[in-house]
Design a protein around this motif. Sequence first.
Motif, PDB file in Angstrom:
ATOM      1  N   MET A   1       0.856  -1.245   0.101  1.00 15.95           N
ATOM      2  CA  MET A   1      -0.009  -0.127   0.005  1.00 15.95           C
ATOM      3  C   MET A   1       0.813   1.148   0.027  1.00 15.95           C
ATOM      4  SD  MET A   1      -3.035   0.930   2.486  1.00 15.95           S
ATOM      5  CE  MET A   1      -2.029   0.623   3.868  1.00 15.95           C
ATOM      6  N   THR A   2       0.526   1.990  -0.982  1.00 15.85           N
ATOM      7  CA  THR A   2       1.736   3.279  -1.103  1.00 15.85           C
ATOM      8  C   THR A   2       0.973   4.300  -0.078  1.00 15.85           C
ATOM      9  OG1 THR A   2       0.173   4.385  -2.630  1.00 15.85           O
ATOM     10  CG2 THR A   2       1.767   2.788  -3.586  1.00 15.85           C
ATOM     11  N   GLU A   3       1.691   5.350   0.139  1.00 16.86           N
ATOM     12  CA  GLU A   3       1.570   6.379   1.082  1.00 16.86           C
ATOM     13  C   GLU A   3       0.248   7.019   0.645  1.00 16.86           C
ATOM     14  OE1 GLU A   3       1.925   8.421   4.553  1.00 16.86           O
ATOM     15  OE2 GLU A   3       3.299   6.815   3.689  1.00 16.86           O
ATOM     16  N   LEU A   4       0.098   7.406  -0.735  1.00 16.45           N
ATOM     17  CA  LEU A   4      -1.197   7.945  -1.006  1.00 16.45           C
ATOM     18  C   LEU A   4      -2.471   7.081  -1.181  1.00 16.45           C
ATOM     19  CD1 LEU A   4      -0.017   9.764  -4.471  1.00 16.45           C
ATOM     20  CD2 LEU A   4      -0.487  10.707  -2.617  1.00 16.45           C
ATOM     21  N   GLU A   5      -2.296   5.932  -1.071  1.00 14.70           N
ATOM     22  CA  GLU A   5      -3.334   5.125  -0.879  1.00 14.70           C
ATOM     23  C   GLU A   5      -3.659   4.964   0.514  1.00 14.70           C
ATOM     24  OE1 GLU A   5      -2.372   1.637  -4.557  1.00 14.70           O
ATOM     25  OE2 GLU A   5      -1.765   1.434  -2.525  1.00 14.70           O
ATOM     26  N   PHE A   6      -2.864   5.160   1.355  1.00 18.03           N
ATOM     27  CA  PHE A   6      -2.862   5.170   2.749  1.00 18.03           C
ATOM     28  C   PHE A   6      -3.705   6.285   3.245  1.00 18.03           C
ATOM     29  CE2 PHE A   6      -1.506   5.902   7.175  1.00 18.03           C
ATOM     30  CZ  PHE A   6      -2.127   5.160   7.874  1.00 18.03           C
ATOM     31  N   GLU A   7      -3.365   7.544   2.717  1.00 19.99           N
ATOM     32  CA  GLU A   7      -3.971   8.747   2.795  1.00 19.99           C
ATOM     33  C   GLU A   7      -5.271   8.980   2.388  1.00 19.99           C
ATOM     34  OE1 GLU A   7      -2.833  11.378   4.771  1.00 19.99           O
ATOM     35  OE2 GLU A   7      -1.029  10.128   5.208  1.00 19.99           O
ATOM     36  N   TYR A   8      -5.426   8.187   1.343  1.00 21.55           N
ATOM     37  CA  TYR A   8      -7.033   8.052   0.785  1.00 21.55           C
ATOM     38  C   TYR A   8      -7.623   7.302   1.879  1.00 21.55           C
ATOM     39  CZ  TYR A   8     -11.174   7.057  -1.708  1.00 21.55           C
ATOM     40  OH  TYR A   8     -12.734   6.651  -1.911  1.00 21.55           O
ATOM     41  N   LEU A   9      -7.587   6.212   2.475  1.00 23.89           N
ATOM     42  CA  LEU A   9      -7.857   5.341   3.454  1.00 23.89           C
ATOM     43  C   LEU A   9      -8.090   6.105   4.651  1.00 23.89           C
ATOM     44  CD1 LEU A   9      -6.763   1.793   3.140  1.00 23.89           C
ATOM     45  CD2 LEU A   9      -9.027   2.451   3.049  1.00 23.89           C
ATOM     46  N   ARG A  10      -7.219   6.734   5.129  1.00 26.80           N
ATOM     47  CA  ARG A  10      -7.403   7.575   6.339  1.00 26.80           C
ATOM     48  C   ARG A  10      -8.381   8.772   6.035  1.00 26.80           C
ATOM     49  NH1 ARG A  10      -1.642  10.082   8.245  1.00 26.80           N
ATOM     50  NH2 ARG A  10      -3.068  10.918   9.923  1.00 26.80           N
ATOM     51  N   SER A  11      -8.713   9.589   5.011  1.00 32.15           N
ATOM     52  CA  SER A  11      -9.574  10.557   4.727  1.00 32.15           C
ATOM     53  C   SER A  11     -10.822  10.090   4.491  1.00 32.15           C
ATOM     54  CB  SER A  11      -9.163  11.249   3.396  1.00 32.15           C
ATOM     55  OG  SER A  11     -10.154  12.018   2.923  1.00 32.15           O
ATOM     56  N   PHE A  12     -10.885   8.627   3.607  1.00 28.35           N
ATOM     57  CA  PHE A  12     -12.172   8.004   3.689  1.00 28.35           C
ATOM     58  C   PHE A  12     -12.818   7.558   5.035  1.00 28.35           C
ATOM     59  CE2 PHE A  12     -14.361   3.863   3.725  1.00 28.35           C
ATOM     60  CZ  PHE A  12     -15.441   3.883   2.571  1.00 28.35           C
ATOM     61  N   ARG A  39     -12.977 -11.403   0.816  1.00 27.79           N
ATOM     62  CA  ARG A  39     -14.385 -11.237   0.604  1.00 27.79           C
ATOM     63  C   ARG A  39     -14.983 -10.982  -0.490  1.00 27.79           C
ATOM     64  NH1 ARG A  39     -16.856  -8.500   5.543  1.00 27.79           N
ATOM     65  NH2 ARG A  39     -15.245  -9.971   6.556  1.00 27.79           N
ATOM     66  N   PHE A  40     -14.263  -9.819  -1.078  1.00 28.55           N
ATOM     67  CA  PHE A  40     -15.129  -9.213  -2.144  1.00 28.55           C
ATOM     68  C   PHE A  40     -14.270  -9.580  -3.265  1.00 28.55           C
ATOM     69  CE2 PHE A  40     -16.929  -6.846   1.274  1.00 28.55           C
ATOM     70  CZ  PHE A  40     -18.162  -6.259   0.645  1.00 28.55           C
ATOM     71  N   GLY A  41     -13.294 -10.521  -3.333  1.00 27.43           N
ATOM     72  CA  GLY A  41     -12.842 -11.048  -4.734  1.00 27.43           C
ATOM     73  C   GLY A  41     -11.828  -9.936  -5.133  1.00 27.43           C
ATOM     74  N   LEU A  42     -11.281  -9.240  -4.360  1.00 25.33           N
ATOM     75  CA  LEU A  42     -10.160  -8.098  -4.625  1.00 25.33           C
ATOM     76  C   LEU A  42      -8.918  -8.718  -4.610  1.00 25.33           C
ATOM     77  CD1 LEU A  42     -12.130  -5.185  -3.018  1.00 25.33           C
ATOM     78  CD2 LEU A  42     -12.239  -5.833  -5.651  1.00 25.33           C
ATOM     79  N   GLY A  43      -7.769  -8.439  -5.642  1.00 30.55           N
ATOM     80  CA  GLY A  43      -6.677  -9.043  -5.431  1.00 30.55           C
ATOM     81  C   GLY A  43      -5.521  -8.241  -4.545  1.00 30.55           C
ATOM     82  N   SER A  44      -5.618  -7.033  -4.296  1.00 28.69           N
ATOM     83  CA  SER A  44      -5.042  -6.432  -3.327  1.00 28.69           C
ATOM     84  C   SER A  44      -5.640  -4.986  -2.548  1.00 28.69           C
ATOM     85  CB  SER A  44      -3.841  -5.865  -4.053  1.00 28.69           C
ATOM     86  OG  SER A  44      -4.182  -4.808  -5.158  1.00 28.69           O
ATOM     87  N   LEU A  45      -4.876  -4.351  -1.589  1.00 29.83           N
ATOM     88  CA  LEU A  45      -5.748  -3.279  -1.344  1.00 29.83           C
ATOM     89  C   LEU A  45      -5.804  -2.149  -2.079  1.00 29.83           C
ATOM     90  CD1 LEU A  45      -3.863  -3.241   2.373  1.00 29.83           C
ATOM     91  CD2 LEU A  45      -6.114  -3.529   1.780  1.00 29.83           C
ATOM     92  N   ALA A  46      -4.764  -2.195  -3.046  1.00 31.31           N
ATOM     93  CA  ALA A  46      -4.739  -1.131  -4.246  1.00 31.31           C
ATOM     94  C   ALA A  46      -6.204  -1.332  -5.015  1.00 31.31           C
ATOM     95  CB  ALA A  46      -3.464  -1.355  -5.127  1.00 31.31           C
ATOM     96  N   GLU A  47      -6.403  -2.519  -5.200  1.00 29.54           N
ATOM     97  CA  GLU A  47      -7.849  -2.723  -5.887  1.00 29.54           C
ATOM     98  C   GLU A  47      -8.923  -2.357  -4.870  1.00 29.54           C
ATOM     99  OE1 GLU A  47      -8.705  -6.426  -7.770  1.00 29.54           O
ATOM    100  OE2 GLU A  47      -6.490  -6.771  -8.568  1.00 29.54           O
ATOM    101  N   LEU A  48      -8.856  -2.641  -3.476  1.00 28.48           N
ATOM    102  CA  LEU A  48     -10.005  -2.249  -2.734  1.00 28.48           C
ATOM    103  C   LEU A  48     -10.252  -0.654  -2.726  1.00 28.48           C
ATOM    104  CD1 LEU A  48     -10.641  -3.742   0.884  1.00 28.48           C
ATOM    105  CD2 LEU A  48     -10.323  -1.149   0.513  1.00 28.48           C
ATOM    106  N   ILE A  49      -9.037  -0.071  -2.669  1.00 33.35           N
ATOM    107  CA  ILE A  49      -8.951   1.395  -2.626  1.00 33.35           C
ATOM    108  C   ILE A  49      -9.519   2.034  -3.848  1.00 33.35           C
ATOM    109  CG2 ILE A  49      -7.563   3.574  -2.398  1.00 33.35           C
ATOM    110  CD1 ILE A  49      -5.765   1.872  -0.580  1.00 33.35           C
ATOM    111  N   GLY A  50      -9.419   1.341  -5.146  1.00 32.80           N
ATOM    112  CA  GLY A  50      -9.874   1.606  -6.306  1.00 32.80           C
ATOM    113  C   GLY A  50     -11.374   1.614  -6.428  1.00 32.80           C
ATOM    114  N   ALA A  51     -11.689   0.436  -5.844  1.00 35.02           N
ATOM    115  CA  ALA A  51     -13.115   0.216  -5.666  1.00 35.02           C
ATOM    116  C   ALA A  51     -13.788   1.214  -4.906  1.00 35.02           C
ATOM    117  CB  ALA A  51     -13.556  -1.288  -5.411  1.00 35.02           C
ATOM    118  N   LEU A  52     -13.322   1.537  -3.798  1.00 39.16           N
ATOM    119  CA  LEU A  52     -13.927   2.540  -2.879  1.00 39.16           C
ATOM    120  C   LEU A  52     -13.932   4.025  -3.610  1.00 39.16           C
ATOM    121  CD1 LEU A  52     -11.777   1.889   0.550  1.00 39.16           C
ATOM    122  CD2 LEU A  52     -14.600   1.359  -0.084  1.00 39.16           C
TER     123      LEU A  52
END
Length: 290
Positions: A1-12, A39-52
């Motif tokens: 998980m990149t820093e930008l992805e983590f920051e998005y999750l924090r904001s979300f 559970r949602f068939g996503l290959g990575s946290l990056a995919e999860l964040i993209g879905a969010l």
Amino acid sequence: MTELEFEYLRSFLKQRSGLALTAEKRYLVESRLTPICRRFGLGSLAELIGALKVGRDGALERDVVEAMTTNETFFFRDRIPFDLFRDTLLPEALMRNASRRRLRIWCAASSTGQEPYSLAMLLQEAAPRMPGWQVEIVATDISTEVIEKAKAGLYSHFEVQRGLPVQWLIKYFTQVGEQWQIAQSLRSMVDYRQLNLLHSFTALGQFDIIYCRNVLIYFDAPTKSDVLARLAAQLAPDGALLLGAAETVIGLTDRLAPHPKHRGLYTHAAPAARLGETAAVLPLRVAASV
């Protein structure tokens, strides 16, 4: 998980639940959200964040928020808030509300139900002294999953061992397989509802006693101030608010003030609580000691 992805999750998470994640909690995000990916068939946290970011899957958004919220609780947690209810808050409320014989209690962030059921047991013990009273316990939590568990009232052997007096386990619980279920009479005393404290809760009405313990610690200062101001608006003029041991209203709102005698207890700032003065005259003791 990149820093930008983590920051998005924090904001979300901040926007959806008020949860203010610090940088050192990154490991917690990864450990709790990896099962959501599976559970949602996503290959990575990056995919999860993209879905969010797309924002089309409400179930995914809900599960991410619920996975990151903390649901640590147990029966009669920290004991003092429950001794205070039994010995001071309840006797005071019975005296103040004697003419209308009605008592409303709100357990905010009630998690899997141990807090409201602890209060329900204390009220059941006091029932002989409360004939004709209408008592309502409203219990809310952001997580639909824990609300459903609380409604069922089913607890593991480990959960009933944490804080629950053995005589009350025997009195109020029935063993169901390897679990213990709290009596239907107590389950019917609690009205469970899903609620996000960041959203309006005016529809809940006014309460004599509010327990909002160990949830503000996860919010930043502006969010704490907002929630506390709105809690004050729902608190009866002579009502009582109980926070967790590590929480306070000081520096966050001028609508509430600490009680001079009881740590963790807050009242409206103006009447600064004569609460507790009459309880010494008319104590209400229950049969069992918590």
